[in-house]
Enzyme design. Structure first.
Site, PDB file in Angstrom:
ATOM      1  N   GLU A 150     -43.447  38.898 -15.899  1.00 22.86           N
ATOM      2  CA  GLU A 150     -43.453  38.599 -17.333  1.00 22.86           C
ATOM      3  C   GLU A 150     -44.794  38.028 -17.811  1.00 22.86           C
ATOM      4  OE1 GLU A 150     -38.727  37.793 -18.224  1.00 22.86           O
ATOM      5  OE2 GLU A 150     -40.050  36.056 -17.914  1.00 22.86           O
ATOM      6  N   CYS A 160     -62.847  32.314 -20.209  1.00 25.49           N
ATOM      7  CA  CYS A 160     -62.396  33.297 -21.187  1.00 25.49           C
ATOM      8  C   CYS A 160     -63.441  33.482 -22.290  1.00 25.49           C
ATOM      9  CB  CYS A 160     -61.056  32.875 -21.789  1.00 25.49           C
ATOM     10  SG  CYS A 160     -59.660  33.116 -20.665  1.00 25.49           S
ATOM     11  N   GLU A 308     -34.401  43.077 -15.556  1.00 21.43           N
ATOM     12  CA  GLU A 308     -33.602  41.865 -15.643  1.00 21.43           C
ATOM     13  C   GLU A 308     -32.662  41.920 -16.840  1.00 21.43           C
ATOM     14  OE1 GLU A 308     -35.629  38.124 -15.754  1.00 21.43           O
ATOM     15  OE2 GLU A 308     -37.110  38.701 -14.243  1.00 21.43           O
TER      16      GLU A 308
END
Length: 677
Positions: A150, A160, A308
């Site tokens: 996920e 970043c 899921e």
């Protein structure tokens, strides 16, 4: 077919034997057999167990687990364990810890806590994936690789920031191009050095959690960059796995309508799409259906994995209701009907401690099979065995497509106006729901999809028109297609710069209207859609709200007008003949009654219809393979309902019962029908 080693709908889910003792393992395996469990997803959150320090790897527990499960008839969906980095890594290498939207450095904890641009995280994630691939490349139990878990969340750290500048250089080449794309002369934000560019967060260009932004261009690009950064980490692990196991498919579990990642880009990099289905207590059934179709659409209709779902209740929503008797089976088959080739759960045994100990499981805390949830799970497992391989690999064939675009969604969300009430997903679902109620299958497609196989294409709130998309839409309509778009469409290009010359920009010629102004009113304020003469099923008056385009018909025919305000009498629904087809423009957000009547009308005109007619609450959808059609009839109502097969006779593949003409289906029941030979 995901992997031909197991030629049936896979049945199983997440399993964490490392949390239990040997006596429990024996009970698990006994109960797995009772339930028909044949696939276990393991090693999802086991990085700290697999790698207790920087230089030590210990897979002995994993060796034993895989061998034990496989000997008992359970194959493996093997995760790479990189969903949460170990505590030692966070302590020794702070660069793995994210910086949040407000500029705070995260401590160790949680799950999605790894910076995708951390050199440390990237090194160790790739390394453990490679070690796993080397170790289990020849193990017959391994059916599919499951990378991380996920993916989501953004980071605003120094790494970043540096990587964002590199990403921008690759995309734009020059600072001049960046300044032009972001329109930085507004408010004097012009950049003269790449080092001047910082991430847009609560300390710079955005505030209120990203709901407001000074410069949409940089914020839009940062979302693209973060989605790409996480995707790059996925690809790093995927490529490590592929070096040793080129024939084992690789996936990662997506989250349906999750807003932060561009799943159409992700779908291109996955061998098979998988996703986790967790509707809220108030999620419309048609919204879940739409999300299944969206996941199927990520790879142009290829079957996907339901990775899921919960056997009963969730534990992380405000109200965690039980799934009523029959609902787990019903929703499982809804996933299969829309393209899933697996039915899998989180979790197989309910955890004893920590945050998800109250999340449902096939095996409950009581530890035995004498529970309602287990009985329902075992019934479904037996049915999936009975169905065999006749469904896997089959496809849903649709003549209708709805365009969905994450970047368009981001741009609308970031827009400093015109209305906070504008919800892109809700507007898309409004049209999907109308087809759903008629049992008409829909493909959810990207802006890049081939349109030639469709009769009807709908693009609600197509605010952003990317390069080449307008031309593809024009070609589609010229060749006889029906195209529909709505208010607030054709406004900007992919850099979020307004297309000058009048709204709806590049779509103006196609739809034959010019939008002079856009009015935005509080959602409780309604206008009317007025038909002076009927158009198909459309007649009389309907309500509309949120946004109101004030349009002028250029080449288009006016079908309906506004009923009030100073733009009373101005067009609100138009139709433009273009080549062999037609393009419709809907200038406001209409009520569901209008959308239903409008969809009924265009479907009648194009001779598009559902498989069976049915009462409200009964969903009918089909999958096709090798000239054979399997029809799923799903009753989402508590009460018995009816459907009509027409003159043909069908046989239920579970019970063998035959259905002809008007037939009844029990509340929350499922029929899986095939035409009688």
């Amino acid at each position: 077919m995901i992997n031909d080693k197991l030629q049936k709908i896979w049945y199983g889910g997440d399993y964490n034997p490392e949390q239990w003792d040997e006596a429990t393992w024996a009970e698990d395996q006994r109960m797995f057999k009772l339930a028909g469990i044949d696939v276990a997803t393991i090693n999802v959150f086991s990085w700290a167990l697999n790698q207790p320090d920087e230089n030590t790897y210990d897979f002995s527990w994993l060796d034993e687990t895989i061998d034990r499960l496989y000997q008992d008839g359970v194959s493996i969906c093997l995760a790479t364990s990189t969903a949460a980095h170990p505590a030692w890594m966070a302590k020794r290498y702070p660069d793995v810890r994210r910086v949040d939207f407000d500029g705070k450095k995260r401590q160790f904890g949680g799950r999605h806590n790894s910076c995708p641009n951390s050199p440390t995280y990237r090194k160790y994630a790739e390394r453990i994936a490679e070690r796993l691939a080397e170790r289990y490349k020849d193990h017959p139990a391994v059916l599919v690789w499951h990378v991380s878990n996920e993916y989501g969340g953004y980071c605003y750290c120094e790494n970043c920031q540096k990587a964002f500048r590199v990403w921008l250089k690759d995309k734009y080449q020059t600072l001049e191009a960046v300044n032009e794309a972001w329109n930085t002369r507004f408010w004097g934000h012009t950049f003269y050095d790449w080092e001047e560019i910082v991430p847009p967060n609560g300390l710079s260009e955005e505030w209120q959690g990203g709901q407001n932004t000074n410069f949409q261009g940089i914020s839009l690009d940062y979302r693209r960059f973060q989605s790409d950064s996480l995707l790059d980490v996925y690809k790093l692990e995927r490529d490590a796995l592929k070096r040793h196991t080129p024939n084992i498919p690789v996936t990662t579990n997506l989250m349906g309508l999750y807003p932060e990642l561009d799943y159409f880009k992700w779908g291109k990099e996955m061998d098979v799409v998988s996703w986790d289905n967790y509707p809220s207590i108030d999620t419309p059934v048609s919204m879940t259906a739409m999300t299944h179709d969206l996941m199927r659409g990520l790879k142009s209709g290829q079957p996907f994995m339901l990775m899921e779902q919960t056997p009963s209740q969730q534990n992380w929503q405000p109200y965690n209701a039980l799934k009523r008797p029959g609902v787990m089976r019903l929703w499982s088959y809804q996933a299969v009907a829309h393209g899933a080739d697996t039915v899998m759960f989180f979790q197989l045994r309910r955890s004893r401690g920590a945050t998800e100990k109250y999340h449902g499981a096939v095996i409950e805390h009581v530890g035995h099979e004498h529970t309602r949830v287990f009985r329902e799970s075992a019934q479904l497992g037996q049915e999936l065995v009975k169905l065999g391989d006749q469904i896997i690999g089959s496809r849903v064939n649709a003549r209708v497509a709805i365009v969905f675009d994450w970047e368009n969604r981001w741009a609308i969300q970031l827009s400093s106006g015109p209305s906070i009430a504008l919800d892109y997903v809700k507007e898309v679902h409004k049209y999907y729901d109308a087809f759903y109620r008629n049992n008409i299958p829909v493909d959810m497609i990207s802006v890049e999809e081939d349109l030639s196989k469709y009769d009807i294409v709908i693009a609600p709130v197509l605010y952003m028109v990317k390069e080449g998309h307008a031309d593809r839409l024009k070609e589609f309509v010229k060749n006889g297609g029906t195209f529909v778009t709505t208010f607030f469409s054709g406004i900007v290009n992919e850099n979020d710069l307004v297309t000058l010359g009048g709204y709806p920009g590049e779509l103006r010629e196609l739809v034959g209207v010019w939008a002079e102004e856009i009015d935005a009113l509080e959602p409780s304020h309604y206008n009317e859609i007025v038909f002076n003469q009927s158009f198909g099923s459309l007649q009389g008056k309907y309500k509309c709200n949120i946004l109101f385009d004030l349009i002028h018909a250029e080449n288009a025919e006016v079908l309906a007008t506004y009923g009030s305000d100073f733009y009373q009498g101005m067009p609100i629904l138009t139709k433009n003949n273009y080549g062999k087809g037609e393009a419709y423009y809907i200038a406001s957000s209409p009520d569901q009654a209008f959308v239903q009547d409008f969809v009924d009308t265009i479907c009648t005109n194009k001779k598009v219809q559902g498989i069976f007619t049915s009462e409200e609450g009964v969903e009918v959808i089909a999958r096709e393979k090798d000239g054979h059609t399997i029809i799923f009839v799903l009753n989402h109502s508590v009460d018995n309902n009816t459907f009509d097969t027409g003159e043909r006779t069908y046989v239920d593949q579970i019970t063998g019962e035959k259905y002809n003409g008007k037939a009844e289906i029990a509340g929350r029941d499922v029929l899986i029908l095939k035409e009688e030979n």
